[in-house]
Scaffold this active site. Structure first.
Site, short mmCIF file in Angstrom:
data_model
loop_
_atom_site.label_atom_id
_atom_site.label_comp_id
_atom_site.label_asym_id
_atom_site.label_seq_id
_atom_site.Cartn_x
_atom_site.Cartn_y
_atom_site.Cartn_z
N LYS A 10 1.06 -1.08 0.17
CA LYS A 10 0.08 0.04 0.02
C LYS A 10 0.92 1.09 -0.18
O LYS A 10 2.05 1.14 0.22
CB LYS A 10 -0.88 0.07 1.37
N GLU B 11 -9.01 -10.48 -8.30
CA GLU B 11 -7.90 -9.47 -7.90
C GLU B 11 -6.60 -9.53 -9.06
O GLU B 11 -6.15 -8.48 -9.43
CB GLU B 11 -7.25 -9.25 -6.44
N TYR C 116 -12.45 -2.57 -2.86
CA TYR C 116 -13.07 -2.45 -1.46
C TYR C 116 -14.65 -2.55 -1.45
O TYR C 116 -15.24 -2.10 -0.42
CB TYR C 116 -12.20 -1.58 -0.85
N HIS D 140 -1.87 -5.75 1.51
CA HIS D 140 -3.02 -6.23 1.19
C HIS D 140 -2.87 -7.58 0.54
O HIS D 140 -1.83 -7.78 -0.15
CB HIS D 140 -4.19 -5.53 0.16
N ASN E 219 -2.21 -0.34 7.14
CA ASN E 219 -1.41 -1.60 7.36
C ASN E 219 -0.69 -2.21 6.57
O ASN E 219 -0.26 -3.40 6.47
CB ASN E 219 -2.42 -2.69 8.09
P1 CMP Z 1 -7.14 -4.95 3.45
O1 CMP Z 1 -6.58 -6.46 3.69
O2 CMP Z 1 -6.56 -4.27 2.49
O3 CMP Z 1 -8.70 -5.29 3.44
C1 CMP Z 1 -9.56 -4.30 3.74
C2 CMP Z 1 -9.01 -3.22 4.50
O4 CMP Z 1 -9.85 -2.39 5.10
C3 CMP Z 1 -8.14 -3.74 5.61
O5 CMP Z 1 -6.88 -4.33 5.09
C4 CMP Z 1 -7.95 -2.38 6.28
O6 CMP Z 1 -6.86 -1.73 5.80
C5 CMP Z 1 -9.27 -1.91 6.22
N1 CMP Z 1 -10.02 -2.10 7.29
C6 CMP Z 1 -10.61 -3.15 7.81
N2 CMP Z 1 -11.23 -2.83 8.91
C7 CMP Z 1 -10.86 -1.86 9.33
C8 CMP Z 1 -11.48 -0.77 10.46
N3 CMP Z 1 -12.17 -1.43 11.42
N4 CMP Z 1 -10.92 0.62 10.56
C9 CMP Z 1 -10.16 0.88 9.32
N5 CMP Z 1 -9.77 0.27 8.39
C10 CMP Z 1 -10.35 -1.00 8.43
#
Ligand code: CMP
Length: 137
Positions: free
Chosen positions: A11, A128, A51, A117, A114
Site C-alpha cells: 500500500k 484481483e 473494497y 493487502h 496496515n
Molecule cells: P485489506 O487487507 O487491504 O482489506 C480491507 C482493508 O480495510 C483492510 O486491509 C484495512 O486496511 C481496512 N480495514 C478493515 N477494518 C478496518 C477498520 N475497522 N478500521 C479501519 N480500516 C479497516
C-alpha cells in the site's frame, strides 16, 4: 495440496516508508514464487470496486483515500496454499492483533495504514489478479 496464486499490494504507506523490498522478501523467503510484479496506482474507481465489500462501513471513504494516496506495488505469488500462507505472513488486519513476526505486527500501528493487502480466498485472488494484471497472466 493446492498450488494457488495470490495478489499482494504494498500500500502507499508501505511504498513511502521504503518497505517494498521487505514485504516482497518475506514472501520469497517463505518459498513462494514471484510470478508478476509492477508499480502503479489504484484509481478511485478501481478502489471502490476492490473494497466494494466494505462500501457500507464507516471507514470506507478513508479506506479509498488511503489506497489512492500514492504509488503502490502489485505482486502475484504462487505456491502451495499461497493464499492462506500469504494471510499468515501479513498478519491480522488490526495491527493491535497482528503478532510480532508478521508484516503488520512488525511495521503497522493502525488498520487503515496496515502496509499490505493479500487476497483472502481463491475467488477473490482470481478477481484481483485479473483486476490488476489483466491479460498479462
Ligand atoms: P485489506 O487487507 O487491504 O482489506 C480491507 C482493508 O480495510 C483492510 O486491509 C484495512 O486496511 C481496512 N480495514 C478493515 N477494518 C478496518 C477498520 N475497522 N478500521 C479501519 N480500516 C479497516
Amino acid at each position: 495440496m493446492a498450488v494457488e496464486r495470490t495478489l499482494i499490494i504494498v500500500k502507499p504507506e508501505g511504498v513511502s516508508r521504503g518497505l517494498v523490498g521487505e514485504v516482497i522478501s518475506r514472501f520469497e523467503r517463505k518459498g513462494l514464487r514471484l510470478v508478476a510484479l509492477r508499480m502503479g496506482r489504484v484509481s478511485e474507481e478501481v478502489a471502490r470496486v476492490h473494497y466494494g465489500h466494505h462500501a457500507d462501513k464507516p471507514f470506507f471513504p478513508a479506506l479509498v483515500e488511503a489506497i489512492t494516496a500514492g504509488p503502490v506495488v502489485f505482486a502475484v505469488f504462487e505456491g502451495e496454499n499461497a493464499i492462506r500462507i500469504g494471510r499468515i505472513l501479513i498478519g491480522a488486519t488490526n495491527p493491535l492483533e497482528a503478532l510480532p513476526g508478521t508484516i503488520r505486527g512488525d511495521f503497522a500501528l493502525d488498520s487503515l495504514h496496515n502496509i499490505v493487502h493479500a487476497s483472502d480466498a481463491p475467488e477473490t485472488a482470481a478477481a484481483e489478479i485479473q483486476r490488476f494484471f489483466g491479460e498479462e497472466l
